[in-house]
Design a protein around this motif. Structure first.
Motif, PDB file in Angstrom:
ATOM      1  N   SER A 167      -1.736  18.279  -4.243  1.00  0.00           N
ATOM      2  CA  SER A 167      -2.598  18.517  -3.276  1.00  0.00           C
ATOM      3  C   SER A 167      -3.367  17.168  -2.832  1.00  0.00           C
ATOM      4  N   GLY A 168      -3.712  16.871  -1.487  1.00  0.00           N
ATOM      5  CA  GLY A 168      -4.425  15.760  -1.043  1.00  0.00           C
ATOM      6  C   GLY A 168      -3.589  14.650  -1.098  1.00  0.00           C
ATOM      7  N   HIS A 169      -4.143  13.254  -1.095  1.00  0.00           N
ATOM      8  CA  HIS A 169      -3.544  11.941  -0.581  1.00  0.00           C
ATOM      9  C   HIS A 169      -3.821  11.091  -1.804  1.00  0.00           C
ATOM     10  N   ARG A 170      -2.742  10.535  -2.586  1.00  0.00           N
ATOM     11  CA  ARG A 170      -2.809   9.590  -3.548  1.00  0.00           C
ATOM     12  C   ARG A 170      -2.790   8.253  -2.824  1.00  0.00           C
ATOM     13  N   VAL A 171      -3.936   7.348  -2.842  1.00  0.00           N
ATOM     14  CA  VAL A 171      -3.531   5.887  -2.043  1.00  0.00           C
ATOM     15  C   VAL A 171      -3.844   4.973  -2.956  1.00  0.00           C
ATOM     16  N   THR A 172      -2.864   4.104  -2.956  1.00  0.00           N
ATOM     17  CA  THR A 172      -2.901   2.938  -3.792  1.00  0.00           C
ATOM     18  C   THR A 172      -2.572   1.710  -3.255  1.00  0.00           C
ATOM     19  N   LEU A 173      -2.894   0.589  -3.971  1.00  0.00           N
ATOM     20  CA  LEU A 173      -2.628  -0.944  -3.706  1.00  0.00           C
ATOM     21  C   LEU A 173      -1.895  -1.349  -4.847  1.00  0.00           C
ATOM     22  N   THR A 174      -0.722  -2.126  -4.655  1.00  0.00           N
ATOM     23  CA  THR A 174      -0.091  -2.540  -5.882  1.00  0.00           C
ATOM     24  C   THR A 174      -0.068  -4.353  -5.881  1.00  0.00           C
ATOM     25  N   TYR A 175      -0.247  -4.772  -6.725  1.00  0.00           N
ATOM     26  CA  TYR A 175      -0.242  -6.485  -6.757  1.00  0.00           C
ATOM     27  C   TYR A 175       0.924  -6.616  -7.883  1.00  0.00           C
ATOM     28  N   ASN A 176       1.754  -7.626  -7.698  1.00  0.00           N
ATOM     29  CA  ASN A 176       2.351  -8.447  -8.545  1.00  0.00           C
ATOM     30  C   ASN A 176       1.778  -9.297  -9.394  1.00  0.00           C
ATOM     31  N   LEU A 177       1.945  -9.365 -10.920  1.00  0.00           N
ATOM     32  CA  LEU A 177       0.970 -10.409 -11.601  1.00  0.00           C
ATOM     33  C   LEU A 177       1.975 -11.527 -12.053  1.00  0.00           C
ATOM     34  N   LEU A 219       0.827  -1.272   0.045  1.00  0.00           N
ATOM     35  CA  LEU A 219      -0.168   0.002   0.098  1.00  0.00           C
ATOM     36  C   LEU A 219       0.915   1.344   0.044  1.00  0.00           C
ATOM     37  N   ASN A 220       0.522   2.074  -0.832  1.00  0.00           N
ATOM     38  CA  ASN A 220       1.499   3.333  -0.783  1.00  0.00           C
ATOM     39  C   ASN A 220       0.357   4.653  -0.689  1.00  0.00           C
ATOM     40  N   VAL A 221       0.974   5.404   0.080  1.00  0.00           N
ATOM     41  CA  VAL A 221       0.487   6.912   0.026  1.00  0.00           C
ATOM     42  C   VAL A 221       1.290   7.979  -0.435  1.00  0.00           C
ATOM     43  N   TYR A 222       0.801   8.762  -1.409  1.00  0.00           N
ATOM     44  CA  TYR A 222       1.415   9.941  -1.960  1.00  0.00           C
ATOM     45  C   TYR A 222       0.883  11.187  -1.594  1.00  0.00           C
ATOM     46  N   ARG A 223       1.559  11.797  -0.425  1.00  0.00           N
ATOM     47  CA  ARG A 223       1.043  13.008   0.062  1.00  0.00           C
ATOM     48  C   ARG A 223       1.441  14.078  -1.176  1.00  0.00           C
ATOM     49  N   THR A 224       1.139  15.250  -0.758  1.00  0.00           N
ATOM     50  CA  THR A 224       1.274  16.401  -1.453  1.00  0.00           C
ATOM     51  C   THR A 224       2.947  16.708  -1.489  1.00  0.00           C
ATOM     52  N   GLY A 225       3.343  16.809  -2.812  1.00  0.00           N
ATOM     53  CA  GLY A 225       4.691  16.921  -3.031  1.00  0.00           C
ATOM     54  C   GLY A 225       5.442  15.325  -3.327  1.00  0.00           C
ATOM     55  N   SER A 226       4.710  14.404  -3.081  1.00  0.00           N
ATOM     56  CA  SER A 226       5.242  13.022  -3.382  1.00  0.00           C
ATOM     57  C   SER A 226       5.296  12.649  -4.892  1.00  0.00           C
ATOM     58  N   PHE A 227       6.139  11.710  -5.405  1.00  0.00           N
ATOM     59  CA  PHE A 227       6.367  11.325  -6.633  1.00  0.00           C
ATOM     60  C   PHE A 227       7.135  10.018  -6.720  1.00  0.00           C
ATOM     61  N   PHE A 228       7.269   9.698  -7.839  1.00  0.00           N
ATOM     62  CA  PHE A 228       8.120   8.509  -8.324  1.00  0.00           C
ATOM     63  C   PHE A 228       8.657   8.784  -9.830  1.00  0.00           C
TER      64      PHE A 228
END
Length: 235
Positions: free
Chosen positions: A153-163, A73-82
């Motif tokens: 702005s805000g929070h981007r919340v994701t789940l990652t699955y490996n396939l 599970l990943n949380v990207y706050r304001t200013g987060s990136f990859f």
């Protein structure tokens, strides 16, 4: 509640040369490993994994036995990136990733996917969610370069699955989209001047595939032939 979730996350690492690396100039985000949270989502019973299968392999005319393993599970706050990267395969039978994004308010954080000169931008901040119980999803092959643009702005919340490919696949059935390719080969083979003494034809692959670094598996290439993706599979 989102800030509480973000506060219990660890700084997210990423794979580089088979090693997990922490470098917030390249990736700035929070993460929880799959063993650190509970999830009331069943992607098989919900039919989501079937949709993923159809999106990636539905055109082939055969069924692939795939499985999804919850990864993070990943949380990207304001200013987060990859920044732009390709996923590190977690095994020779891993072929891709599935990313689910929750309906949490955020701006920015678009997922840009790039492969073979093409780009697709998955903009979760612009999704028209009908309820908080919906998610958006995107699935892609492991060798597709992808980048999470900065969250503004805000929070981007994701789940990652490996396939993964689960087991040996069924015998290949010729996909309809390869009809033109088959006809081109028939025309060549019917031409007596084409390679009159026989020979071999070689084709470059459009996708990259994980390869065992120790070279100890003599059957790897035979197994890899059953794991071809996209246009490689059609060919």
């Amino acid at each position: 509640e989102l800030e509480k979730l973000a506060s219990v996350c660890q700084a997210a690492t990423f794979g580089r040369n088979q090693v997990d690396v922490l470098d917030e100039s390249y990736r700035k985000a929070g993460k929880l490993d799959s063993g650190d949270f509970a999830l009331g989502l069943e992607i098989i019973a919900s039919g989501l994994l079937d949709k993923v299968h159809d999106a990636l392999f539905g055109w082939e005319g055969r069924s692939r036995d795939i499985q999804a393993e919850l990864y993070k599970l990943n949380v990207y706050r304001t200013g987060s990136f990859f920044k732009a990267h390709k996923d590190t395969p977690r095994g020779t039978n891993m072929f891709g990733s599935l990313v689910l994004t929750f309906a949490t308010p955020h701006e920015g954080g678009q997922l840009a996917l790039r492969h073979d000169g093409h780009e697709h931008v998955h903009d979760t901040s612009a999704m028209q969610y009908q309820s908080d119980h919906e998610v958006s999803w995107v699935a892609f092959f492991s060798d597709v370069e992808h980048e999470v643009l900065p969250v503004t702005s805000g929070h981007r919340v994701t789940l990652t699955y490996n396939l993964y490919f689960r087991t040996e696949t069924e015998p290949c059935v010729r996909p309809k989209k390869s009809d033109a390719l088959v006809q081109a080969f028939k025309t060549l083979l019917a031409d007596a001047t084409f390679m009159p003494d026989g020979g071999r034809l070689g084709f470059g692959l459009k996708h990259q595939y994980p390869f065992p670094t120790n070279g100890s598996d003599p059957w790897f290439l035979d197994e890899a032939a059953e794991s071809l993706k996209g246009m490689d599979s059609a060919l």
